[in-house]
Scaffold this active site. Structure first.
Site, mmCIF file in Angstrom:
data_model
loop_
_atom_site.group_PDB
_atom_site.id
_atom_site.type_symbol
_atom_site.label_atom_id
_atom_site.label_comp_id
_atom_site.label_asym_id
_atom_site.label_seq_id
_atom_site.Cartn_x
_atom_site.Cartn_y
_atom_site.Cartn_z
ATOM 1 N N HIS A 38 0.718 -1.162 -0.052
ATOM 2 C CA HIS A 38 -0.200 -0.150 -0.075
ATOM 3 C C HIS A 38 0.897 1.312 0.029
ATOM 4 O O HIS A 38 2.080 1.230 0.365
ATOM 5 C CB HIS A 38 -0.792 -0.134 1.410
ATOM 6 C CG HIS A 38 -1.900 0.773 1.251
ATOM 7 N ND1 HIS A 38 -1.672 2.477 1.636
ATOM 8 C CD2 HIS A 38 -3.310 0.755 1.222
ATOM 9 C CE1 HIS A 38 -2.866 3.033 1.617
ATOM 10 N NE2 HIS A 38 -3.668 2.161 1.295
ATOM 11 N N LYS A 77 -9.951 -0.580 10.328
ATOM 12 C CA LYS A 77 -10.204 -1.722 9.786
ATOM 13 C C LYS A 77 -10.367 -2.767 10.408
ATOM 14 O O LYS A 77 -10.540 -3.760 9.960
ATOM 15 C CB LYS A 77 -8.913 -1.896 8.824
ATOM 16 C CG LYS A 77 -8.711 -0.826 7.721
ATOM 17 C CD LYS A 77 -7.618 -0.746 6.795
ATOM 18 C CE LYS A 77 -7.721 0.214 5.501
ATOM 19 N NZ LYS A 77 -6.564 -0.007 4.753
ATOM 20 N N ASP A 104 3.255 -4.069 7.927
ATOM 21 C CA ASP A 104 2.011 -3.281 7.902
ATOM 22 C C ASP A 104 1.126 -4.364 7.931
ATOM 23 O O ASP A 104 0.666 -5.265 7.133
ATOM 24 C CB ASP A 104 2.157 -2.835 6.438
ATOM 25 C CG ASP A 104 0.565 -2.105 6.180
ATOM 26 O OD1 ASP A 104 -0.210 -2.049 7.065
ATOM 27 O OD2 ASP A 104 0.388 -1.449 5.015
ATOM 28 N N CYS A 111 -4.467 2.085 -3.801
ATOM 29 C CA CYS A 111 -3.144 2.807 -3.212
ATOM 30 C C CYS A 111 -2.172 1.644 -3.407
ATOM 31 O O CYS A 111 -1.286 1.649 -2.433
ATOM 32 C CB CYS A 111 -3.516 3.056 -1.776
ATOM 33 S SG CYS A 111 -4.586 4.592 -1.585
ATOM 34 N N GLN A 156 -4.221 -4.981 6.883
ATOM 35 C CA GLN A 156 -5.338 -5.753 6.188
ATOM 36 C C GLN A 156 -5.110 -7.216 6.998
ATOM 37 O O GLN A 156 -6.237 -8.058 6.493
ATOM 38 C CB GLN A 156 -4.609 -6.055 4.557
ATOM 39 C CG GLN A 156 -4.996 -4.789 3.865
ATOM 40 C CD GLN A 156 -6.287 -4.527 3.842
ATOM 41 O OE1 GLN A 156 -7.357 -5.177 4.108
ATOM 42 N NE2 GLN A 156 -6.757 -3.107 3.683
#
Length: 418
Positions: free
Chosen positions: A129, A232, A206, A372, A209
Site C-alpha cells: 500500500h 479496519k 504493515d 493505493c 489488512q
C-alpha cells in the site's frame, strides 16, 4: 452479540452478525463489500465512544479529578486490550496514532534517518500500500539509501529465492505488508523476519489488512514493529497503533512535540516523557481509543478462529462464483483459499469505475481504482492500472455474494445487451 461455533460459522447462508452492526441494520438492502477500505462498527464500539462523552468527557492525563482519572483509565484499558490482541506483554510498547499511515511514517521519519546512509538498502515488496511505500521512498531519498523491491511469482508468492536475492548485507530495514490489500495473499513474515535478522536488519510489518481477518501474534512473527488502523479492525476512524519493541521506541526521537509528551521544560531545553507518551503529543482521541478497545474485545469474544473460518468460506465462494463468469478476470492467486478477505477482479473491457458506479445502482458497494497500490498494478500490467475489489468480513453472507454476481451480470448486460 451472538456467539457461534466454527462449524456454525461455515454456514454462510445464515448471518447472526449483521444485527450487531447498526449501519447494516439500517441499510438492510445494502451489500457492503468494501471492508478492506474501512470496516463497519459494531454497536459496542459506538456505545463505548458515546459512553466516554456522556460519562467521563474530560482531558485525560491532565487532571486529578475523577472524570480525568476515568478518561485516563479508558486509554490505559484500551492500550492493554491492544497489547493482548497482538501478543504483547508490555502495554507501554503500544503507541496510539491516527492510523497505520502515521505509524509507518513515524518509523520512517523518526527511526530510519538515524541508521540509513548512502549505500544502505531498504527492502519492501512491490505489493505495498502506498502508506508502506512512500515513507520508505522518501526516507531513501533523504539519506541516499536505495529502495529495493521484492516481487512475487505469478501466484503472488514471495519465494525464498527472491528473498535471498534482495535481502543482503546492505539491507538495514525490511518492511512488508502482512496481507496484500489487492491480491489478498498472506506474505511469509516469519521467514522474511529471519532473513532480515540474519543480515542485522530490522523487520517492520504493515498489519492493516491482516488484523481484521487472521490472528496476529508479534512474538510468533518475530518482527520488530507492526502498524495497523483501528477503522479496519471494526473500531473508529482516526485511531491507529504502532507497536515496536521497547528498545526501538526508546532509541527513537518523537516526531511531534508539545503537550503531554514532555517530562521537563526550561526556557532552553526539554526532556521527553517515557514511552509511549513521548510519541502521543497533545490531546488524544480518547473516545475513539475507547471505541477501539471495545471493538477488539468484541472480536475476541466472538473468537478469531470462528471469524477466520467464516471469512475463508465467504472469500472462497466469492472467487468460485466470479470465476464461473467467462468475462471476469480474477487478479491474484488461482487458489481461492489464498485470498484473505479480498477478491480483486476486472470485467473484461469495462472500466472499473463504470463497474462500481453501475453496481451502486443495485445497492452493491465495492471499491474500484488503484487501491493505493499503483506500482503493483503497473508491474502486473493490469489494464487501466486499476481493478474492482470486493472485500468481505464476517458480517457478510451468501446473499451478499449473490447480489455481487447479479450486479456483475447487470454491468455486462448494460454494455453488451446479453
Amino acid at each position: 452479540m451472538t456467539k457461534i461455533t466454527k462449524e456454525e460459522a461455515l454456514d454462510i447462508a445464515a448471518n447472526p452478525f449483521k444485527q450487531d452492526f447498526p449501519l447494516l441494520v439500517n441499510e438492510s438492502e445494502l451489500a457492503f463489500l468494501d471492508s478492506a477500505a474501512t470496516a463497519q462498527r459494531p454497536r459496542v464500539a459506538l456505545d463505548a465512544q458515546r459512553t466516554f462523552y456522556e460519562t467521563m468527557n474530560s482531558n485525560p492525563l491532565r487532571g486529578l479529578y475523577r472524570l480525568s482519572v476515568a478518561a485516563t483509565q479508558a486509554i490505559d484499558d484500551a492500550r492493554r486490550d491492544v497489547a493482548r490482541f497482538i501478543g504483547v506483554e508490555d502495554s507501554d510498547e503500544i503507541v496510539f496514532t491516527r492510523n497505520a499511515s502515521e505509524s509507518l511514517n513515524l518509523l520512517a521519519l523518526s527511526y530510519a534517518p538515524s541508521i540509513l546512509e548512502p549505500g544502505d538498502e531498504v527492502v519492501i515488496s512491490i505489493m505495498e500500500h502506498h502508506s508502506n511505500l512512500i515513507p520508505w521512498q522518501q526516507a531513501c531519498a533523504r539519506t541516499g539509501a536505495t529502495l529495493v523491491f521484492l516481487r512475487p511469482d505469478s501466484e503472488g508468492v514471495i519465494t525464498e529465492e527472491e528473498m535471498d536475492a534482495k535481502i543482503g548485507p546492505k539491507t538495514k530495514i525490511v518492511s512488508c505488508t502482512h496481507v496484500s490489500n489487492v491480491l489478498g495473499v498472506r506474505n511469509p513474515i516469519e521467514q522474511l523476519t529471519q532473513k532480515a535478522h540474519a543480515q542485522g536488519a530490522l523487520m517492520f510489518v504493515d498489519g492493516a489488512q491482516s488484523m481484521p481477518h487472521i490472528p496476529v501474534d508479534v512474538r510468533a512473527l518475530g518482527c520488530d514493529a507492526l502498524a495497523f488502523s483501528g477503522h479496519k479492525v471494526f473500531g473508529p476512524m482516526g485511531v491507529g497503533v504502532l507497536w515496536a519493541k521497547r528498545e526501538l521506541l526508546e532509541s527513537m526521537d518523537p516526531l511531534y512535540t508539545g503537550g503531554e509528551m514532555i517530562d521537563n521544560v526550561t526556557e532552553a531545553t526539554a526532556t521527553w516523557a517515557p514511552i509511549p507518551m513521548k510519541f502521543e503529543t497533545g490531546t488524544q482521541d480518547a473516545a475513539g481509543i475507547a471505541g477501539l478497545g471495545a471493538a477488539i474485545r468484541y472480536v475476541e469474544d466472538l473468537g478469531l478462529d470462528v471469524l477466520e473460518a467464516r471469512e475463508a468460506a465467504l472469500t472462497a465462494e466469492c472467487v468460485r462464483r466470479l470465476s464461473e463468469l467467462d468475462y471476469i478476470d480474477i487478479i491474484g492467486p488461482t487458489d481461492p483459499a489464498a485470498h484473505i478477505g479480498v477478491v480483486s477482479f476486472n470485467v473484461r473491457g469495462i472500466h472499473p469505475h463504470d463497474v462500481s458506479s453501475i453496481m451502486d445502482t443495485a445497492n452493491v458497494a465495492i471499491r474500484a481504482g488503484h487501491h493505493c497500490a499503483q506500482p503493483l498494478l503497473a508491474w502486473m500490467d493490469v489494464e487501466n492500472g486499476s481493478c474492482c475489489r470486493a472485500s468481505l468480513a464476517f458480517y457478510n453472507d451468501e446473499s451478499d455474494i449473490d447480489r455481487l454476481v447479479d450486479a456483475v451480470k447487470l454491468v455486462w448486460r448494460i454494455f453488451h445487451g446479453a
